[in-house]
Design a protein around this motif. Structure first.
Motif, mmCIF file in Angstrom:
data_model
loop_
_atom_site.group_PDB
_atom_site.id
_atom_site.type_symbol
_atom_site.label_atom_id
_atom_site.label_comp_id
_atom_site.label_asym_id
_atom_site.label_seq_id
_atom_site.Cartn_x
_atom_site.Cartn_y
_atom_site.Cartn_z
ATOM 1 N N SER A 142 60.527 21.127 51.825
ATOM 2 C CA SER A 142 61.615 21.808 52.568
ATOM 3 C C SER A 142 61.361 21.770 54.062
ATOM 4 N N GLU A 186 66.433 19.773 47.318
ATOM 5 C CA GLU A 186 67.750 19.978 47.931
ATOM 6 C C GLU A 186 67.721 19.677 49.429
ATOM 7 N N ALA A 187 66.621 20.074 50.079
ATOM 8 C CA ALA A 187 66.506 19.811 51.526
ATOM 9 C C ALA A 187 66.497 18.308 51.785
ATOM 10 N N GLN A 189 67.757 15.977 49.997
ATOM 11 C CA GLN A 189 69.082 15.412 49.737
ATOM 12 C C GLN A 189 70.047 15.723 50.877
ATOM 13 N N ARG A 190 69.974 16.971 51.371
ATOM 14 C CA ARG A 190 70.857 17.378 52.488
ATOM 15 C C ARG A 190 70.614 16.510 53.717
#
Ligand code: SAM
Length: 372
Positions: A142, A186-187, A189-190
């Motif tokens: 992250s 998720e980070a 991917q963002r």
């Protein structure tokens, strides 16, 4: 590459360095390469940037072995970023097109972004940039996804063996919240790492009940979930065949829930068998490293944390030491010769021979040290 040092062009000097000039080929657009005893080209390089890890996955670094008393490499033994950059440049001249940073846990190596910046500037002999990938447990992802992207990292693969805290704890033998890993994914991917891949190693009776929940979780996400057969790497994990959940079984379990259709390999030698959900909700991969060995197409060399080449994940012996000759002042030509000799003598195909008398004997090297 240090200032003032020139790389040997593969079409001239390098050809004189390999034992048999015929070992270097130039198959059209794919660029020059050196091949081994079984005509396998050297295309991929995995670099273990640290032998340390913040998890203790039972199948990789079991706590009973990798405990307080375990002798991890002292700092001076590790090859520096400059040394890695120099060696990577030489491997590239011999045909390497992809570099993967791994370990141990590569995000534990301080300043890893600096190394990525250096590697991302390297080109192959025809001027194409080299793909730089990283495999991580994502515990620190992250906070680092942005700086890794800015440094020039091309791709990330995350290892995650379960979605529930209890399964994650059983596999990783750690109290890290599984949410931390999911946040890391998720980070990444963002921030635009795409396609992002997630690897799940399966151990029968430990996490195979999470095959369908994992498939459900990553469907429609754009993330490619890949299931890996538990392998007999190293000597410390006490591997048993009856703990392996085979790719065939994984396929059948998923196919029953979500029908699958075959996808053509993305490139020759791709280790994952690719499948897409028939309803268009995404893609998965099956890595049948035990039941359908892919030695025949293995184009991977490994560089250990202390600068030794290994030519098989299941190696029992060093291929060649590069660090000491390099620290004694060895020239690029000498080091290239060492790499070329090592690769051209390579004949390993451990996974194909696993169950025969010709299979490896002796202590296998641990994966954390030669790079998973
Ligand atoms: N720490 C990083 C990570 O967790 O991704 C990189 C190193 S780890 C050794 C690289 C990969 O090897 C992980 O996906 C891990 O699950 C896999 N691995 C380790 N031991 C394995 C085994 N015995 N069988 C199959 N995969 C294994």
């Amino acid at each position: 590459m240090a200032q003032g040092r020139s790389i040997i062009p593969i079409t001239s000097a390098t050809k004189q360095l390999v034992p048999k000039p015929s070992l270097i080929g130039e198959p059209g657009s794919d660029g020059p390469f050196i091949s081994d005893q079984m005509q396998r080209p050297l295309r991929d390089l995995r670099i273990s940037v640290t032998d340390r890890c913040n998890l203790r996955c039972t199948y990789c670094m079991p706590r009973e072995v990798f405990d307080q008393k375990y002798a991890f490499l002292p700092r001076a033994e590790l090859i520096s970023f400059e040394e890695i950059e120099r060696l990577a440049g030489l491997f590239i001249q011999l045909g390497v097109q992809k570099i993967r940073l791994t370990g141990g846990e590569p995000l534990l190596r301080r300043g890893i972004e600096k190394l990525i910046e250096k590697l991302a500037r390297l080109h192959d002999p025809s001027g194409r940039p080299i793909e730089i990938a990283l495999t991580t447990n994502a515990v620190f992802l992250s906070g680092k996804a942005r700086s890794l992207k800015d440094a020039g990292l091309s791709r990330i693969t995350v290892s995650l063996d379960g979605l529930t805290q209890s399964t994650f704890r059983r596999m990783s033998d750690s109290d890290v919240p599984v949410r931390t890993v999911l946040d890391g994914i998720e980070a990444a991917q963002r921030i635009g790492f795409s396609p992002l891949k997630v690897n799940m190693v399966l151990k029968r009776g430990v996490n195979d009940h999470e095959i369908i929940p994992m498939a459900e979780h990553f469907r429609n996400s754009g993330i490619i979930l890949r299931f890996i057969e538990y392998m007999d790497v190293g000597t410390s994990n006490g591997w048993r065949m009856d703990e392996v959940v085979t790719a065939k079984e994984i396929f059948e379990r998923i196919h029953q829930h979500y029908p699958l259709q075959a996808v053509e390999p993305g490139y020759p030698g791709e280790v994952a068998e690719r499948w897409r959900y028939a309803d268009g909700s995404g893609e998965i991969g099956l890595i049948a490293s035990v039941t359908r060995a892919f030695c025949g197409e293995c184009s991977r060399a490994r560089l250990s944390t202390d600068g030794k080449i290994y030519t098989c994940l299941f190696a029992t012996a060093i291929g060649a030491d590069l660090r000491d000759p390099m620290r004694r002042g060895g020239s690029d030509l000498e080091l290239t010769r060492l790499i070329a000799d090592c690769w051209s003598q390579r004949s390993e195909r451990y996974s194909l021979l696993r169950n025969s008398v010709a299979g490896a004997s002796g202590e296998k090297i641990e994966m954390s040290y030669i790079g998973g």
